[in-house]
Motif scaffolding. Structure first.
Motif, PDB file in Angstrom:
ATOM      1  N   ASN A   1       9.673  -5.323  -6.913  1.00  0.00           N
ATOM      2  CA  ASN A   1      10.223  -5.135  -8.267  1.00  0.00           C
ATOM      3  C   ASN A   1      10.355  -3.658  -8.634  1.00  0.00           C
ATOM      4  O   ASN A   1      10.864  -3.324  -9.709  1.00  0.00           O
ATOM      5  N   GLY A   2       9.872  -2.779  -7.772  1.00  0.00           N
ATOM      6  CA  GLY A   2      10.055  -1.344  -8.005  1.00  0.00           C
ATOM      7  C   GLY A   2       8.909  -0.673  -8.721  1.00  0.00           C
ATOM      8  O   GLY A   2       9.064   0.459  -9.213  1.00  0.00           O
ATOM      9  N   PHE A   3       7.741  -1.340  -8.778  1.00  0.00           N
ATOM     10  CA  PHE A   3       6.630  -0.786  -9.550  1.00  0.00           C
ATOM     11  C   PHE A   3       5.410  -0.447  -8.687  1.00  0.00           C
ATOM     12  O   PHE A   3       4.292  -0.346  -9.186  1.00  0.00           O
ATOM     13  N   ALA A   4       5.617  -0.266  -7.383  1.00  0.00           N
ATOM     14  CA  ALA A   4       4.520   0.115  -6.497  1.00  0.00           C
ATOM     15  C   ALA A   4       5.075   0.889  -5.313  1.00  0.00           C
ATOM     16  O   ALA A   4       6.260   0.776  -4.985  1.00  0.00           O
TER      17      ALA A   4
ATOM     18  N   ARG B   1       1.829   9.548  -7.020  1.00  0.00           N
ATOM     19  CA  ARG B   1       2.862  10.127  -7.876  1.00  0.00           C
ATOM     20  C   ARG B   1       2.297  10.566  -9.220  1.00  0.00           C
ATOM     21  O   ARG B   1       2.889  11.405  -9.903  1.00  0.00           O
ATOM     22  N   SER B   2       1.188   9.970  -9.603  1.00  0.00           N
ATOM     23  CA  SER B   2       0.507  10.365 -10.837  1.00  0.00           C
ATOM     24  C   SER B   2      -0.986  10.148 -10.624  1.00  0.00           C
ATOM     25  O   SER B   2      -1.395   9.207  -9.934  1.00  0.00           O
TER      26      SER B   2
ATOM     27  N   ALA C   1      -4.899   1.836  -7.268  1.00  0.00           N
ATOM     28  CA  ALA C   1      -4.703   1.131  -6.002  1.00  0.00           C
ATOM     29  C   ALA C   1      -4.530  -0.362  -6.219  1.00  0.00           C
ATOM     30  O   ALA C   1      -5.351  -1.001  -6.885  1.00  0.00           O
ATOM     31  N   LEU C   2      -3.453  -0.904  -5.646  1.00  0.00           N
ATOM     32  CA  LEU C   2      -3.275  -2.352  -5.557  1.00  0.00           C
ATOM     33  C   LEU C   2      -3.843  -2.865  -4.235  1.00  0.00           C
ATOM     34  O   LEU C   2      -4.405  -3.954  -4.159  1.00  0.00           O
ATOM     35  N   TRP C   3      -3.677  -2.046  -3.200  1.00  0.00           N
ATOM     36  CA  TRP C   3      -4.162  -2.395  -1.863  1.00  0.00           C
ATOM     37  C   TRP C   3      -4.725  -1.128  -1.242  1.00  0.00           C
ATOM     38  O   TRP C   3      -4.101  -0.074  -1.290  1.00  0.00           O
TER      39      TRP C   3
ATOM     40  N   ASP D   1      -1.423   6.323   4.530  1.00  0.00           N
ATOM     41  CA  ASP D   1      -2.610   5.707   5.130  1.00  0.00           C
ATOM     42  C   ASP D   1      -2.580   4.183   5.059  1.00  0.00           C
ATOM     43  O   ASP D   1      -3.529   3.519   5.476  1.00  0.00           O
ATOM     44  N   GLY D   2      -1.493   3.625   4.494  1.00  0.00           N
ATOM     45  CA  GLY D   2      -1.390   2.171   4.403  1.00  0.00           C
ATOM     46  C   GLY D   2      -1.891   1.594   3.099  1.00  0.00           C
ATOM     47  O   GLY D   2      -2.016   0.368   2.962  1.00  0.00           O
ATOM     48  N   SER D   3      -2.173   2.439   2.115  1.00  0.00           N
ATOM     49  CA  SER D   3      -2.556   1.962   0.777  1.00  0.00           C
ATOM     50  C   SER D   3      -1.295   1.750  -0.055  1.00  0.00           C
ATOM     51  O   SER D   3      -0.233   2.322   0.236  1.00  0.00           O
ATOM     52  N   VAL D   4      -1.418   0.928  -1.105  1.00  0.00           N
ATOM     53  CA  VAL D   4      -0.310   0.690  -2.032  1.00  0.00           C
ATOM     54  C   VAL D   4      -0.814   0.972  -3.440  1.00  0.00           C
ATOM     55  O   VAL D   4      -1.861   0.443  -3.853  1.00  0.00           O
ATOM     56  N   TYR D   5      -0.044   1.802  -4.168  1.00  0.00           N
ATOM     57  CA  TYR D   5      -0.451   2.190  -5.521  1.00  0.00           C
ATOM     58  C   TYR D   5       0.542   1.667  -6.548  1.00  0.00           C
ATOM     59  O   TYR D   5       1.746   1.550  -6.283  1.00  0.00           O
ATOM     60  N   PHE D   6       0.020   1.377  -7.740  1.00  0.00           N
ATOM     61  CA  PHE D   6       0.875   0.974  -8.864  1.00  0.00           C
ATOM     62  C   PHE D   6       1.544   2.217  -9.436  1.00  0.00           C
ATOM     63  O   PHE D   6       0.887   3.232  -9.669  1.00  0.00           O
ATOM     64  N   ASP D   7       2.858   2.114  -9.696  1.00  0.00           N
ATOM     65  CA  ASP D   7       3.647   3.251 -10.185  1.00  0.00           C
ATOM     66  C   ASP D   7       3.773   3.144 -11.704  1.00  0.00           C
ATOM     67  O   ASP D   7       4.671   2.475 -12.229  1.00  0.00           O
TER      68      ASP D   7
END
Length: 839
Positions: free
Chosen positions: A286-289, A340-341, A346-348, A294-300
């Motif tokens: 949806n464009g929000f992460a 980015r901020s 972290a989501l993952w 390193d393979g982590s996923v962050y909320f934008d």
């Protein structure tokens, strides 16, 4: 705290129900954290009065404490009100966090400690001492940096006194009031003091190994983890699950002991590995992460807000609080320049060595803390939830991040309008001690099982305190709070003023024992009596019903509801019982019972239960026949002793024999002669035997009354039974001894002991004075001044010259003569008292 310039975003009320559905709903308003105001409660499915509710459950790495009890008991109270009082159909879902940074660290630490203890057993004390000293220095450097880095365990106490005198004297670092920061330093000081003392004792051989291990583990665990945490085989998930399974089971035992109803659905993070990955993937789609290298996923957050969504709905003023942000990310999270901020979360998380992992498109990793609740709640309750609740400390960042990522998941990117995932957010207030919230991180807590096991609290007593304090306000544990809760319970259970209890050896002739009175009426009610609804109408009861309804509609205002119940009992206690019908009295008792049942104060009993009273006021069935006979015997004895000036023991014995069961009543089928009933049978037999020995004497009435007091205050009291004497010739009320009665009797006993001690002191002082008087009287006035202070005397023995040969002045001589005259009188009185005559 950051500036509160930021305002909460717009809250969209749920759709209005149809007129026919609206009339089914109570006029309930709820303090909604999304608006910081009371808002009318309208469920999404108002037609069927269905309510969906998600609550953040425990992170299971340690035993639950009273702060957790505050959260889950208060939640349980509201849930009961919604379901049992307002008749909503509630689906209640609770998660168990069994994967997070704290669990990983604790699981590793326990695993490493076991390995260390095995090594220590093989290599001996020297290895233990060296490791513990290094651990102490590392702990001090991190948590008490003012202390010398190369600290010696023998000097720890002195160094702490030198560098932390402000904290030790209860003062704040910034000159204000001490709070969590000072409480945390105190915690670290205590940890260091305990560990260093144990280390000194180990050197001298004055401590057992088991005690030593317990006292040093708080410094040793983080040190071992810092050295070897990354080396463990994290693919062996049992290292972590044996910890979480243990404490999940213990948590459920604890909340059940507090009479909390089990959730309808329980979810666990470890059971949601793939669904969480799918949830994160959709947010990213949806464009929000975004993914980092390193393979982590962050909320934008920036992209989310650019799409006209609102971040930090609950506490926008805290969105830039870096301490809260860091706490939300967890202790194992490392800073990255790829975010980015700074506020992105972290989501993952990519798993590092020593951390458990699950497969994902971005590499092996594990869920972020916040994502678990979004994925599990959405799975069980869908795209919109009526109620979400948790502790107030979770509002930011946990709940705010939950809201953002859930709304990012459920939003329709083709039609970019803000999605409202939760309609009502409820936050339970803190439980505080000495100005700081009770928490594991501050180690200022008492576990639930400790509090219940030691008898500090009962499940009912604790729940009453939370009912009196309200659900969203903070509660401070104080002596006054404990007394307030006990007083309310005592009023319902044993409605007596403490001073009345203390007089006349704890007699409570004027007591108004509400539930016991009600059950007494119920027991005596004719079996063919038919309740009459009109006859049951009583204005104070109707007022109480209205007041409770209004209070609970006012955002579950339980303090006001509790006051309404208390006022009703006061009205009943002061009412002329002759003017009340049986129906009015029983209706009052049943209604009070139904409300305390609904609040969860009476075990598994429900609001629809038609009985009267709560557990703890019942007498064992096997004891009732004996107690009835003992009470009847005692009542007869008291009545005869008080009303007859010329008691005839033989007539009294005949009267008692007619009014009581035969001596061998224990063989009757109506009396259970089991082992448990034997003490009651023995008391009955002993009392009757004592009555049979009565003989005529002037003191007979007093002897009988003393016997009656022994029956009540000794024999039955030791069996936890109390006979409450009542006025107007009414039979004594048989009831169990409560904690409050024991406390009051102990106070009365202490007061009596103090009086006896005072009498002994006074007697000793009198004897001392008499002895001094006796010694003084023995001395003749002729000899009283014969000492080295003087060198010459007149014929009466009065000094005329001091020891230097200087003549006594005229004024001094007059004073000495007066003393001589007083002693003459004292001596002559002594001689006369002892038959010695004049000298």
């Amino acid at each position: 705290m950051a500036s509160q310039a930021r305002q909460q975003p717009h809250w969209q009320p749920p759709p209005s129900p149809s007129p026919e559905d609206h009339i089914k709903l109570p006029p309930l308003t709820i303090w909604n954290s999304l608006t910081r105001s009371k808002t009318p409660f309208i469920p999404l499915d108002s037609k069927n009065k269905r309510v969906t509710w998600y609550v953040c459950g425990p992170t299971v790495y340690d035993d639950a404490h009273l702060g957790h009890a505050r959260n889950y008991v208060s939640t349980d109270i509201i849930r009961r009100i919604m379901k049992d009082y307002f008749k909503f159909d509630v689906k209640f879902v609770m998660n168990i966090t069994d994967v997070d940074d704290k669990i990983i660290v604790r699981g590793r630490q326990q695993h490493l400690l076991e390995e260390f203890n095995d090594t220590a057993r093989r290599k001996g004390t020297a290895t233990v001492e060296d490791t513990c000293l290094a651990a102490l220095k590392a702990y001090v450097a991190k948590n008490l940096p003012l202390l010398p880095k190369d600290i010696d365990p023998r000097d720890v106490s002195k160094q702490i006194d030198n560098y932390h005198d402000l904290i030790l004297n209860g003062k704040a670092l910034d000159g204000g009031s001490p709070g969590d920061k000072e409480a945390k330093i105190k915690m670290h000081i205590k940890t260091v003091l305990v560990a260093s003392a144990a280390m000194v004792s180990l050197k001298t051989g004055s401590i057992l190994q088991g005690d030593f291990n317990k006292q040093v583990q708080d410094i040793l665990l983080p040190y071992l983890d810092s050295l070897y945490g990354s080396t463990i085989n994290a693919n062996d998930h049992s290292i972590f699950t044996k910890l979480t399974k243990k404490f999940e089971d213990r948590f459920m035992e604890d909340v059940r002991a507090l009479n909390c109803v089990d959730p309808d659905v329980v979810t666990r993070v470890t059971e949601y590995g793939q669904p969480i990955v799918d949830f994160v993937e959709k947010i990213k789609k949806n464009g929000f992460a975004y993914r980092t290298s390193d393979g982590s996923v962050y909320f934008d957050i920036g992209a989310f807000e650019a799409a006209n969504n609102s971040y930090a709905r609950l506490e926008p003023w805290n969105r830039h609080d870096k301490d809260l942000q860091a706490d939300g990310e967890g202790a194992l999270t490392k800073k990255t320049s790829e975010k980015r901020s700074d506020a992105d979360f972290a989501l993952w998380k990519s798993s590092k060595p020593g951390e458990p992992s699950w497969p994902s498109p971005w590499g092996n990793g594990r869920p972020g803390w916040h994502i678990e609740c979004s994925a599990m709640a959405s799975d069980k309750l869908g795209s919109q939830i009526d109620i979400h609740s948790g502790g107030v400390d979770l509002a930011f960042p946990h709940h705010d991040n939950e809201l953002a990522q859930s709304e990012a998941y459920w939003c329709d990117t083709a039609h970019p309008t803000q999605h409202q995932w939760v309609n009502y957010f409820l936050h339970m207030g803190h439980l505080s001690i000495q100005g700081s919230k009770m928490s594991k991180s501050l180690k200022n807590f008492t576990t639930i099982r400790e509090a219940l096991g030691r008898g500090d609290w009962t499940p009912r007593g604790l729940r009453i305190v939370f009912l009196l304090g309200g659900w969203r306000e903070g509660i401070e544990i104080t002596d006054d709070l404990v007394k307030e809760g006990s007083s309310w319970e005592d009023k319902v259970n044993v409605s007596v003023e403490p001073l009345k209890l203390l007089r006349c050896r704890l007699r409570i002739d004027n007591a108004q024992n509400f539930f016991m009175k009600m059950t007494d009426i119920l027991d005596k009610q004719a079996s063919n009596h038919q309740a009459d609804a009109e006859q049951a109408t009583w204005p104070p009861l109707q007022k109480a019903k209205t007041d409770v309804f209004d209070a609970l509609c006012d955002s579950f205002n339980t303090p006001s509801a509790m006051r309404a119940i208390s006022d009703l009992i006061s009205d009943y206690n002061s009412a002329d019982k002759a003017a009340l019908t049986i129906d009015q009295q029983l209706a009052t008792g049943r209604w009070v019972t139904s409300i305390v049942n609904m609040f969860g104060l009476n075990g598994p009993a429900t609001i629809s239960d038609s009985s009267i009273g709560w557990s703890g006021i019942d007498i064992p069935e096997y004891a009732k026949p004996y107690l009835a006979s003992i009470s009847q015997l005692r009542d007869t004895l008291r009545q005869q002793a008080r009303s007859s000036s010329d008691l005839d023991p033989e007539r009294l014995k005949k009267h008692i024999a007619v009014s009581l069961p035969p001596q061998d009543a224990s063989s009757s089928s109506s009396i259970d002669a089991s082992a448990a009933a034997v003490p009651y049978q023995q008391i009955l037999s002993a009392v009757r035997a004592e009555v049979s020995t009565l003989t005529p004497s002037p003191s007979l009435p007093q002897d009988i009354l003393q016997l009656c007091d022994r029956i009540r205050d000794v024999h039955l009291w030791d069996l936890s039974i109390y006979l409450e004497d009542r006025a107007d010739g009414a039979p004594s009320l048989i009831r169990p001894v409560t904690k409050e009665l024991r406390t009051l009797k102990a106070k009365e006993k202490a007061q009596q002991a103090a009086k006896e001690d005072a009498k002994k002191v006074a007697l000793a002082e009198r004897e001392k004075a008499e002895k001094a008087k006796e010694e003084k009287g023995r001395v003749s006035q002729l000899d009283m001044f014969k000492s080295e202070e003087w060198s010459a005397w007149d014929e009466d023995g009065v000094p005329v010259k001091d020891k230097e040969g200087v003549e006594v002045t005229k004024s001094r001589g007059k004073k000495l003569r007066k003393e001589w005259e007083r002693q003459r009188k004292v001596h002559e009185a002594w001689r006369e008292a002892n038959g010695l005559g004049a000298p």
